[in-house]
Design an enzyme around this catalytic site. Structure first.
Site, PDB file in Angstrom:
ATOM      1  N   GLU A   1       7.960 -14.586 -11.182  1.00 12.66           N
ATOM      2  CA  GLU A   1       7.192 -13.423 -10.752  1.00 12.66           C
ATOM      3  C   GLU A   1       6.783 -12.501 -11.895  1.00 12.66           C
ATOM      4  O   GLU A   1       5.739 -11.863 -11.812  1.00 12.66           O
ATOM      5  CB  GLU A   1       7.914 -12.634  -9.653  1.00 12.66           C
ATOM      6  CG  GLU A   1       9.157 -11.917 -10.079  1.00 12.66           C
ATOM      7  CD  GLU A   1       9.814 -11.158  -8.932  1.00 12.66           C
ATOM      8  OE1 GLU A   1       9.118 -10.677  -8.035  1.00 12.66           O
ATOM      9  OE2 GLU A   1      11.064 -11.049  -8.949  1.00 12.66           O
TER      10      GLU A   1
ATOM     11  N   ARG B   1       4.138  -0.195  -4.672  1.00 14.21           N
ATOM     12  CA  ARG B   1       3.803  -0.682  -3.337  1.00 14.21           C
ATOM     13  C   ARG B   1       2.477  -1.435  -3.298  1.00 14.21           C
ATOM     14  O   ARG B   1       2.174  -2.101  -2.298  1.00 14.21           O
ATOM     15  CB  ARG B   1       3.730   0.489  -2.356  1.00 14.21           C
ATOM     16  CG  ARG B   1       5.031   1.248  -2.207  1.00 14.21           C
ATOM     17  CD  ARG B   1       4.882   2.306  -1.157  1.00 14.21           C
ATOM     18  NE  ARG B   1       4.636   1.726   0.141  1.00 14.21           N
ATOM     19  CZ  ARG B   1       5.571   1.375   1.000  1.00 14.21           C
ATOM     20  NH1 ARG B   1       6.828   1.564   0.717  1.00 14.21           N
ATOM     21  NH2 ARG B   1       5.248   0.832   2.153  1.00 14.21           N
TER      22      ARG B   1
ATOM     23  N   LYS C   1       6.090  -4.256  -4.053  1.00 15.93           N
ATOM     24  CA  LYS C   1       7.537  -4.188  -3.923  1.00 15.93           C
ATOM     25  C   LYS C   1       7.998  -4.228  -2.471  1.00 15.93           C
ATOM     26  O   LYS C   1       8.975  -4.871  -2.139  1.00 15.93           O
ATOM     27  CB  LYS C   1       8.055  -2.924  -4.600  1.00 15.93           C
ATOM     28  CG  LYS C   1       9.563  -2.824  -4.509  1.00 15.93           C
ATOM     29  CD  LYS C   1      10.180  -2.436  -5.806  1.00 15.93           C
ATOM     30  CE  LYS C   1      11.672  -2.580  -5.799  1.00 15.93           C
ATOM     31  NZ  LYS C   1      12.128  -3.927  -6.124  1.00 15.93           N
TER      32      LYS C   1
ATOM     33  N   HIS D   1      18.088 -36.769  -7.666  1.00 18.43           N
ATOM     34  CA  HIS D   1      17.409 -37.219  -6.444  1.00 18.43           C
ATOM     35  C   HIS D   1      15.917 -36.907  -6.484  1.00 18.43           C
ATOM     36  O   HIS D   1      15.265 -36.856  -5.441  1.00 18.43           O
ATOM     37  CB  HIS D   1      18.061 -36.578  -5.217  1.00 18.43           C
ATOM     38  CG  HIS D   1      19.516 -36.933  -5.095  1.00 18.43           C
ATOM     39  ND1 HIS D   1      19.926 -38.190  -4.706  1.00 18.43           N
ATOM     40  CD2 HIS D   1      20.637 -36.234  -5.360  1.00 18.43           C
ATOM     41  CE1 HIS D   1      21.258 -38.234  -4.715  1.00 18.43           C
ATOM     42  NE2 HIS D   1      21.710 -37.054  -5.116  1.00 18.43           N
TER      43      HIS D   1
ATOM     44  N   CYS E   1       0.844  -1.185   0.000  1.00 17.99           N
ATOM     45  CA  CYS E   1       0.000   0.000   0.000  1.00 17.99           C
ATOM     46  C   CYS E   1       0.883   1.240   0.000  1.00 17.99           C
ATOM     47  O   CYS E   1       1.862   1.325   0.735  1.00 17.99           O
ATOM     48  CB  CYS E   1      -0.940   0.086   1.190  1.00 17.99           C
ATOM     49  SG  CYS E   1      -2.107  -1.243   1.297  1.00 17.99           S
TER      50      CYS E   1
ATOM     51  N   TRP F   1      -2.801  -2.689  -1.713  1.00 16.64           N
ATOM     52  CA  TRP F   1      -2.452  -4.102  -1.873  1.00 16.64           C
ATOM     53  C   TRP F   1      -3.283  -4.813  -0.807  1.00 16.64           C
ATOM     54  O   TRP F   1      -3.001  -4.692   0.376  1.00 16.64           O
ATOM     55  CB  TRP F   1      -0.960  -4.320  -1.642  1.00 16.64           C
ATOM     56  CG  TRP F   1      -0.504  -5.712  -1.946  1.00 16.64           C
ATOM     57  CD1 TRP F   1      -0.124  -6.207  -3.154  1.00 16.64           C
ATOM     58  CD2 TRP F   1      -0.349  -6.792  -1.019  1.00 16.64           C
ATOM     59  NE1 TRP F   1       0.243  -7.529  -3.030  1.00 16.64           N
ATOM     60  CE2 TRP F   1       0.101  -7.911  -1.729  1.00 16.64           C
ATOM     61  CE3 TRP F   1      -0.574  -6.931   0.358  1.00 16.64           C
ATOM     62  CZ2 TRP F   1       0.348  -9.141  -1.135  1.00 16.64           C
ATOM     63  CZ3 TRP F   1      -0.336  -8.157   0.955  1.00 16.64           C
ATOM     64  CH2 TRP F   1       0.128  -9.242   0.214  1.00 16.64           C
TER      65      TRP F   1
ATOM     66  N   ASN G   1      -1.713   1.949   5.763  1.00 17.28           N
ATOM     67  CA  ASN G   1      -0.854   0.876   5.267  1.00 17.28           C
ATOM     68  C   ASN G   1      -0.516   0.008   6.472  1.00 17.28           C
ATOM     69  O   ASN G   1      -0.056   0.537   7.483  1.00 17.28           O
ATOM     70  CB  ASN G   1       0.411   1.493   4.650  1.00 17.28           C
ATOM     71  CG  ASN G   1       1.486   0.461   4.358  1.00 17.28           C
ATOM     72  OD1 ASN G   1       1.187  -0.701   4.117  1.00 17.28           O
ATOM     73  ND2 ASN G   1       2.731   0.883   4.391  1.00 17.28           N
ATOM     74  N   GLY G   2      -0.749  -1.293   6.368  1.00 10.68           N
ATOM     75  CA  GLY G   2      -0.443  -2.183   7.492  1.00 10.68           C
ATOM     76  C   GLY G   2      -1.670  -3.003   7.869  1.00 10.68           C
ATOM     77  O   GLY G   2      -2.614  -3.119   7.095  1.00 10.68           O
TER      78      GLY G   2
ATOM     79  N   GLU H   1      17.419 -17.798  -7.521  1.00 15.72           N
ATOM     80  CA  GLU H   1      17.032 -16.419  -7.845  1.00 15.72           C
ATOM     81  C   GLU H   1      16.474 -16.332  -9.272  1.00 15.72           C
ATOM     82  O   GLU H   1      15.505 -15.612  -9.528  1.00 15.72           O
ATOM     83  CB  GLU H   1      18.249 -15.491  -7.655  1.00 15.72           C
ATOM     84  CG  GLU H   1      18.122 -14.102  -8.243  1.00 15.72           C
ATOM     85  CD  GLU H   1      16.927 -13.293  -7.762  1.00 15.72           C
ATOM     86  OE1 GLU H   1      16.226 -13.730  -6.838  1.00 15.72           O
ATOM     87  OE2 GLU H   1      16.661 -12.231  -8.345  1.00 15.72           O
TER      88      GLU H   1
ATOM     89  N   LYS I   1      12.847 -14.758 -10.458  1.00  9.23           N
ATOM     90  CA  LYS I   1      12.686 -13.714 -11.487  1.00  9.23           C
ATOM     91  C   LYS I   1      11.697 -14.161 -12.558  1.00  9.23           C
ATOM     92  O   LYS I   1      10.817 -13.416 -12.950  1.00  9.23           O
ATOM     93  CB  LYS I   1      14.020 -13.397 -12.166  1.00  9.23           C
ATOM     94  CG  LYS I   1      14.981 -12.421 -11.599  1.00  9.23           C
ATOM     95  CD  LYS I   1      14.565 -11.043 -11.263  1.00  9.23           C
ATOM     96  CE  LYS I   1      13.828 -10.900  -9.982  1.00  9.23           C
ATOM     97  NZ  LYS I   1      14.521 -10.799  -8.757  1.00  9.23           N
TER      98      LYS I   1
HETATM   99  C1  F6R Z   1      11.847 -10.405  -6.028  1.00  6.82           C
HETATM  100  C2  F6R Z   1      11.869  -9.406  -4.973  1.00  6.82           C
HETATM  101  C3  F6R Z   1      11.526  -9.815  -3.588  1.00  6.82           C
HETATM  102  C4  F6R Z   1      12.341  -9.005  -2.575  1.00  6.82           C
HETATM  103  C5  F6R Z   1      11.863  -9.317  -1.152  1.00  6.82           C
HETATM  104  C6  F6R Z   1      12.669  -8.562  -0.115  1.00  6.82           C
HETATM  105  O1  F6R Z   1      12.280  -9.871  -7.240  1.00  6.82           O
HETATM  106  O2  F6R Z   1      12.137  -8.252  -5.226  1.00  6.82           O
HETATM  107  O3  F6R Z   1      11.688 -11.177  -3.399  1.00  6.82           O
HETATM  108  O4  F6R Z   1      13.688  -9.321  -2.729  1.00  6.82           O
HETATM  109  O5  F6R Z   1      10.517  -8.979  -1.016  1.00  6.82           O
HETATM  110  O6  F6R Z   1      12.548  -7.179  -0.311  1.00  6.82           O
HETATM  111  P1  F6R Z   1      13.610  -6.182   0.285  1.00  6.82           P
HETATM  112  O7  F6R Z   1      14.899  -6.397  -0.407  1.00  6.82           O
HETATM  113  O8  F6R Z   1      13.035  -4.825   0.026  1.00  6.82           O
HETATM  114  O9  F6R Z   1      13.713  -6.489   1.756  1.00  6.82           O
END
Ligand code: F6R
Length: 592
Positions: free
Chosen positions: A477, A28, A587, A493, A2, A74, A100-101, A470, A474
């Site tokens: 998502e 956000r 994010k 395995h 949010c 969100w 927010n929260g 990782e 990517k």
């Molecule tokens: C994936 C991504 C998330 C963040 C995670 C932690 O691309 O961006 O997995 O890495 O939410 O976020 P931060 O780094 O802001 O603590």
């Protein structure tokens, strides 16, 4: 999660300001939006809807107005509906709130307020706030600020709120857990979840600490402790981000822009004070147990750092996912060192891990991208990665910047700080050369071959194993392809049962001692019909498709993840998805 943004001041276009600013916080949360404006004639205008704030025209909110609050949601409590979109209002429509929260005890407060005759229009936890403030304002002599303070004292959970009263030219905000920053202009004030909302107007900020509230009225800004009401003095801080840093530049999407920013961000990440890095290295050497903790991509970075410390510095450190960290509290001592890594500096699980660490007296080093963020301010020591604002939901340049800082520290622990810096500066140069249009076209050709597949697998060994994990994040998502990463040796395995004729499998390689092992794993995949896409400095006959990367020694994981970021981006675009705002995500994850 949010975005919230409020304006109070002398300008007469507060509605347009908050809508425009909120678009800069869309990363956000983006399932619905809303605004409340106190118009100059003293009436209130409200608008809300489902959908992205990005699609809203700020000119539609240009009525004369000097006080407004807005929200981009969100969803947590209550589905994505117009009724559940913020702002929420008191019964008499006088009080408007954006939040927010999560207010954890909202059910109990809602029953109490309903028994006093309040009626609710949504399923949200947020709606109890305006009703409770309305109820408290009934008390004789109660001011808006005092009513908000008393209300906040009853909330359990994490919140950042903005409260507007139709009858007053004042803005009240409060936070516990979720972020809020005050932007200070000339005769005006901006209060937002994050700096990009108001960067167009001011770079001067005051940080609201946890458990604090702020009242802006008559040109004065008054900070108070929520529990005691005691006034707080604040320091004005100038931030060095610019509006240009937050834009898309020449690119269609933030994600691509931020991938291309990596031409410079590795160099910027290693731009650290030697003394500071050596001090951190010393703490790692002398502590009794060093644990790395983070979430998501930052967590995979920490896993790569495990290998950096092991291989480069011969030092054992552990990684624990932040959401699991509290379970390990038995092992924490005052002499332990916890290194947390976060782009946003606001991730709730990381803040919780830090709280647990602090309760045991352990010291916390935070490696963050966002100066002044909650994690940066709660840590004992902070290192900034200097990547500039990252706006695409998928983390790219922050991840490689975090790895660069951790690899630099590992070199410092090994007594090779200068060699580490040289390696990383050279790696930055190699990345700059690599990120050219022909390179991207080559990856696009590969993306076109595999974009219709539903499943893909990624393997790596050593420090390429966390990069395989990782890579999967990517691709999942942004393209919504089911992607999974494995340690190459684990294939036989179990996971190899998933391979069918033509299944795309990405292998991440370096020019290192693991090459012969992973080549055997590639042959095992190939024998079962997999299409092998290799990211490697050296070509091998086993590869069906090859993405060449420079040979970067211990910086190989930094280099190897970049073509995968490009591949994920292109897969999203080819599949018609918005790589900047993937479904269900936000994010900055400020809820647990
Ligand atoms: C994936 C991504 C998330 C963040 C995670 C932690 O691309 O961006 O997995 O890495 O939410 O976020 P931060 O780094 O802001 O603590």
């Amino acid at each position: 999660m949010c975005g919230i943004f409020g304006y109070i001041g002398e300008r007469k276009n507060a509605g347009s300001i908050v809508i425009r600013g909120l678009k800069n916080l869309e990363y956000r949360g983006y399932d619905s939006w809303g605004i409340a404006m106190r118009l100059l004639d003293g009436s209130m205008r409200m608008a809300k809807d489902i959908g992205k704030i990005g699609a809203v025209d700020d000119k539609d909110f240009a009525q004369p107005c000097s006080l407004a609050i807005a929200h981009s949601r969100w969803a947590t409590h209550g589905g994505v509906t117009r009724d559940n979109a913020h702002p929420h209002f008191s019964c008499d429509g006088r009080i408007a709130v954006v939040h927010n929260g999560i207010i954890e005890n909202f059910e109990e407060l809602r029953s109490e307020l309903e028994s006093k005759g309040h009626t609710f229009a949504s399923q949200t936890d947020t709606e109890i706030i305006p009703h409770l403030v309305e109820e408290l304002l009934k008390q004789k002599g109660m001011t808006l600020a005092e009513a908000v303070r008393s209300a906040c004292k009853r909330f359990m959970g994490r919140f950042a709120i903005l409260v507007l009263d139709r009858q007053l030219m004042s803005l009240v905000a409060a936070r516990t857990g979720s972020p809020l920053i005050v932007g200070v202009g000339d005769g005006e004030c901006f209060i937002a979840s994050d700096i990009p909302a108001f960067l167009e107007y001011t770079r001067t900020v005051e940080y609201l600490d946890d458990g604090e509230m702020v009242t802006v009225e008559g040109g004065k800004i008054r900070f108070q402790n929520i529990q005691t009401g005691e006034e707080r003095e604040k320091r004005l801080v100038t931030i060095d981000w610019t509006v240009a840093d937050t834009g898309k530049g020449e690119y269609e999407h933030y994600m691509l822009k931020e991938i291309m920013d990596q031409k410079e961000t590795i160099q910027r990440a290693v731009h650290q004070d030697d003394e500071h890095i050596l001090q951190v290295a010393k703490s790692i050497e002398t502590c009794l147990g060093c644990i790395l903790s983070a979430c998501g991509t930052a967590g995979k970075v920490c896993m790569a750092a495990d290998y950096f410390f092991s291989v480069v510095a011969k030092r054992h450190v552990n990684f624990v996912t932040a959401s699991e960290f509290p379970i390990y509290h038995h092992f924490l001592k005052p002499e332990s060192l916890i290194i947390v890594v976060s782009q946003s500096g606001e991730t709730a699980d990381v803040l919780e891990a830090m709280k647990v660490a602090k309760q045991s007296g352990s010291k916390v080093l935070a490696i963050v991208n966002t100066e002044g963020s909650s994690i940066a301010r709660a840590a004992d020591y902070t290192l900034l990665i200097n990547a500039g604002p990252e706006r695409a939901v998928a983390s790219t340049k922050a991840a490689t910047g975090q790895m660069a800082v951790l690899l630099l520290i590992a070199h410092a622990v090994a007594g090779k700080l200068n060699a580490g810096r040289t390696l990383l500066l050279e790696t930055g140069g190699l990345i700059n050369d690599m990120l050219n249009p022909r390179y991207i076209e080559h990856i696009e050709g590969i993306a076109k071959k595999i974009c219709k597949h539903d499943n893909m697998y990624i393997i790596g060994k050593g420090w390429n194993y966390p990069m395989a994990l990782e890579s999967a994040i990517k691709i999942q998502e942004v393209s919504y392809i089911h992607a999974e990463g494995f340690a190459a040796g684990e294939l036989k395995h179990g996971p190899i049962a998933l391979i069918e004729e033509g299944t795309p499998c990405v292998a991440l390689l370096g020019n290192d001692e693991f090459t012969s092992d992973i080549l055997s794993n590639i042959m095992e995949l190939k024998a079962r019909g997999a299409l092998i896409i290799a990211v490697s400095p050296v070509r091998h006959t086993a590869f069906d498709l090859w993405i060449k990367v420079p040979d970067a020694a211990s910086a190989q994981p930094i280099v190897n993840i970049i073509p995968i970021q490009i591949l994920a981006y292109l897969l999203a675009v080819l599949r018609g998805k918005d790589p900047d705002m993937p479904r269900n995500l936000a994010k900055s994850v400020t809820v647990k």
